[in-house]
Scaffold this active site. Structure first.
Site, PDB file in Angstrom:
ATOM      1  N   GLY A 168       0.861  -1.096  -0.021  1.00  0.00           N
ATOM      2  CA  GLY A 168       0.149  -0.002   0.024  1.00  0.00           C
ATOM      3  C   GLY A 168       0.930   1.308  -0.093  1.00  0.00           C
ATOM      4  O   GLY A 168       2.000   1.258   0.354  1.00  0.00           O
ATOM      5  N   ARG A 192      -3.222   8.173   3.303  1.00  0.00           N
ATOM      6  CA  ARG A 192      -3.494   9.087   4.621  1.00  0.00           C
ATOM      7  C   ARG A 192      -2.335   9.513   5.206  1.00  0.00           C
ATOM      8  O   ARG A 192      -2.534  10.539   6.208  1.00  0.00           O
ATOM      9  CB  ARG A 192      -4.407   8.426   5.494  1.00  0.00           C
ATOM     10  CG  ARG A 192      -5.719   8.530   5.093  1.00  0.00           C
ATOM     11  CD  ARG A 192      -6.818   7.469   6.179  1.00  0.00           C
ATOM     12  NE  ARG A 192      -6.708   6.143   5.806  1.00  0.00           N
ATOM     13  CZ  ARG A 192      -7.193   5.169   6.593  1.00  0.00           C
ATOM     14  NH1 ARG A 192      -7.997   5.388   7.667  1.00  0.00           N
ATOM     15  NH2 ARG A 192      -6.762   3.785   6.284  1.00  0.00           N
ATOM     16  N   GLN A 198       2.599  -6.856  -6.176  1.00  0.00           N
ATOM     17  CA  GLN A 198       1.229  -6.619  -6.595  1.00  0.00           C
ATOM     18  C   GLN A 198       1.174  -5.220  -7.274  1.00  0.00           C
ATOM     19  O   GLN A 198       1.133  -4.197  -6.774  1.00  0.00           O
ATOM     20  CB  GLN A 198       0.518  -6.470  -5.109  1.00  0.00           C
ATOM     21  CG  GLN A 198      -0.892  -6.544  -5.282  1.00  0.00           C
ATOM     22  CD  GLN A 198      -1.725  -6.186  -4.014  1.00  0.00           C
ATOM     23  OE1 GLN A 198      -1.349  -5.752  -3.102  1.00  0.00           O
ATOM     24  NE2 GLN A 198      -3.057  -6.557  -3.957  1.00  0.00           N
ATOM     25  N   GLU A 236     -15.892  -7.160   7.313  1.00  0.00           N
ATOM     26  CA  GLU A 236     -15.200  -5.856   7.431  1.00  0.00           C
ATOM     27  C   GLU A 236     -16.474  -4.632   7.609  1.00  0.00           C
ATOM     28  O   GLU A 236     -17.412  -5.071   7.526  1.00  0.00           O
ATOM     29  CB  GLU A 236     -14.661  -5.644   5.930  1.00  0.00           C
ATOM     30  CG  GLU A 236     -13.725  -6.584   5.234  1.00  0.00           C
ATOM     31  CD  GLU A 236     -12.521  -6.457   6.377  1.00  0.00           C
ATOM     32  OE1 GLU A 236     -12.180  -5.295   6.807  1.00  0.00           O
ATOM     33  OE2 GLU A 236     -11.914  -7.664   6.366  1.00  0.00           O
ATOM     34  N   ASN A 294      47.937  17.087  27.176  1.00  0.00           N
ATOM     35  CA  ASN A 294      46.961  18.057  27.540  1.00  0.00           C
ATOM     36  C   ASN A 294      47.032  19.103  26.260  1.00  0.00           C
ATOM     37  O   ASN A 294      47.765  19.648  25.987  1.00  0.00           O
ATOM     38  CB  ASN A 294      47.352  18.522  28.817  1.00  0.00           C
ATOM     39  CG  ASN A 294      46.441  19.471  29.547  1.00  0.00           C
ATOM     40  OD1 ASN A 294      45.706  19.118  29.985  1.00  0.00           O
ATOM     41  ND2 ASN A 294      46.802  20.823  29.327  1.00  0.00           N
TER      42      ASN A 294
END
Length: 466
Positions: A11, A15, A72, A154, A376
């Site tokens: 997908g 949204r 797909q 669904e 140092n």
């Protein structure tokens, strides 16, 4: 029995309102689909197939060789998505787990329980369900008089009575693999959406006399699918709590969990203390007995036992045992500290290695440098590593002393035990045990202060008359 997995990740996620495909959005520093594959890997699946569609190439590039892929090309429903794996898995014998790439909160423990229920019942299919306070938009579990799963309906196809059910389908299942792909051939798109629902497989199997079981997830949050930025934020918050709690269980003291951010994959040893505002990201590994924070931001950092870091940031760096960093220090990529080093306030390191016991206490920059042991750096000392075109390296031997406000113009070498006097700009190598001075001899002009003030007053008067 062979265990396989199919992860649906085709997908686009409209949204999300994003250029990035949904399953690649991150939760606690990792794409959602990677969280799902981590869970699958923990169950010892032998084969994993990710169904891709929108953004297929980017998803493949992100996952690399972690899985096989099936395309797909047209999104015609969940049943259609699973059918795309038929050429890869259709003839296999065993059990197939089906998950979604946008459900990052499912745990390996729950998946293991689902498999146990499926195997123990000798089921053809077992669905992972959850009881939720608000089932709006989710598929409902329809059970028979004896509690068996009859079908899944669904939201758009629910009657008023079915819509009131609070047990929902998480979208995750176990199937007998051969029976799954045989049943998929019988699925039609005769529904409100005109899609091929994977849920119809359950009803088909029941009509064939097969056993269909269900396992209720102990925490309904595991079945949450992320559909928008609000859901993404909720998933992030839930996973943050889970990660923090696991570190606490492992022996880490976290003073304020609400203000501590730890990404998935960070490792922390026992008896380490994390103070508020701490951010730990990427492949950060922290040893035992450390004190991290307040306000420490670490990305891909290795921290040795007993180190302390506060009000500082570090990325792609190594901090040795019992070293201290901060406050307000910045360790850029390539910084490596030995044991018991000290990096103080407003110090920046970049691509610099410091030997054990070396100290850069304040207001200094050390870049592209190899520094020995017990060196140092005085206040304001810097390595001048860039000429506008090329970077050059500064090398400093053991026990050297670099005074305050010293400029070391790279490439340059300072030998073991050498002294560089404060205020010097060094352009030539300094041999071991030598002392280097590179500054103009001081000259005092008697009474000249009043002459300067008189000159300044006269200039001010001229300007006021103009």
């Amino acid at each position: 029995m062979k265990l396989m997995a199919i992860v649906l990740a085709a997908g686009q996620g409209k949204r999300m309102k994003s250029k990035l495909y949904k399953v690649l959005h991150q939760v606690c520093g990792k794409p959602m689909v990677e969280h799902v594959l981590d869970t699958v890997d923990a169950t010892a699946c032998e084969r994993k197939v990710v169904i891709v569609g929108h953004g297929a190439e980017l998803v493949k590039a992100t996952l690399g060789d972690r899985a096989e892929f099936a395309l797909q090309a047209e999104q015609l429903g969940t049943g259609h998505a699973v059918q795309q794996a038929a050429s890869l898995l259709g003839e296999e014998e065993g059990t197939t787990v089906i998950l979604y790439g946008d459900t990052p909160l499912v745990t390996a423990e729950t998946l293991g329980k689902l498999l146990e229920k499926h195997t123990g019942a000798g089921a053809a299919a077992t669905v992972l369900t959850a009881v939720v306070p608000n089932p709006q938009g989710l598929g409902r579990i329809i059970r028979g008089e004896n509690g068996e799963v009859l079908r899944i309906v669904e939201q758009k196809d629910c009657s008023a009575e079915e819509a009131a059910i609070t047990e929902i389908n998480t979208g995750m299942y176990c199937f007998n693999n051969r029976k799954l792909f045989e049943a998929l051939k019988l699925v039609t798109n005769n529904n409100a959406q005109g899609e091929y629902y994977l849920t119809d497989v359950l009803e088909i199997l029941r009509k064939q006399g097969e056993t269909v079981e269900a396992y209720i997830a102990p925490d309904f949050a595991e079945g949450i699918g992320v559909n928008d930025r609000v859901g993404l934020g909720e998933a992030e918050q839930l996973m943050r709590v889970r990660i923090v709690r696991q570190h606490q269980i492992n022996g880490v003291t976290i003073i304020d969990p609400a203000t501590t951010y730890i990404e998935a994959g960070v490792e922390i040893g026992a008896d380490t203390i994390l103070h508020p505002g701490t951010i730990l990201r990427g492949r950060t590994v922290i040893g035992e007995d450390c004190v991290i924070g307040p306000q420490a931001d670490l990305t891909n950092v290795t921290v040795g036992n007993g180190a302390a870091i506060k009000y500082s940031s570090a990325a792609d760096a190594e901090i040795g045992e019992k070293s201290t960093v901060g406050p307000y220090a910045n360790l850029r990529p390539g910084s490596k500290l030995g044991r018991e080093c000290k990096i103080g306030d407003f110090v920046e390191l970049k691509n610099a290695t410091l030997g054990d016991g070396s100290k850069v206490s304040h207001l200094s920059y050390v870049g592209d440098a190899v520094v020995g042991k017990d060196v140092n750096f005085g206040c304001g000392a810097i390595t001048v590593n860039y000429d506008g075109y090329n970077k050059a390296v500064t090398e400093i031997g053991d026990n050297a002393f670099v005074g305050s406000n010293v400029n070391l113009i790279a490439p340059v070498k300072i030998g073991d035990g050498a002294y560089v006097v404060a205020g010097s700009t060094i352009t030539q190598d300094v041999a071991a045990n030598d002392m280097a001075i590179a500054r103009v001899r001081q000259e005092n002009k008697t009474g000249y202060g009043e002459k300067l003030r008189a000159r300044a007053r006269a200039r001010k008067e001229r300007l006021s008359k103009q």
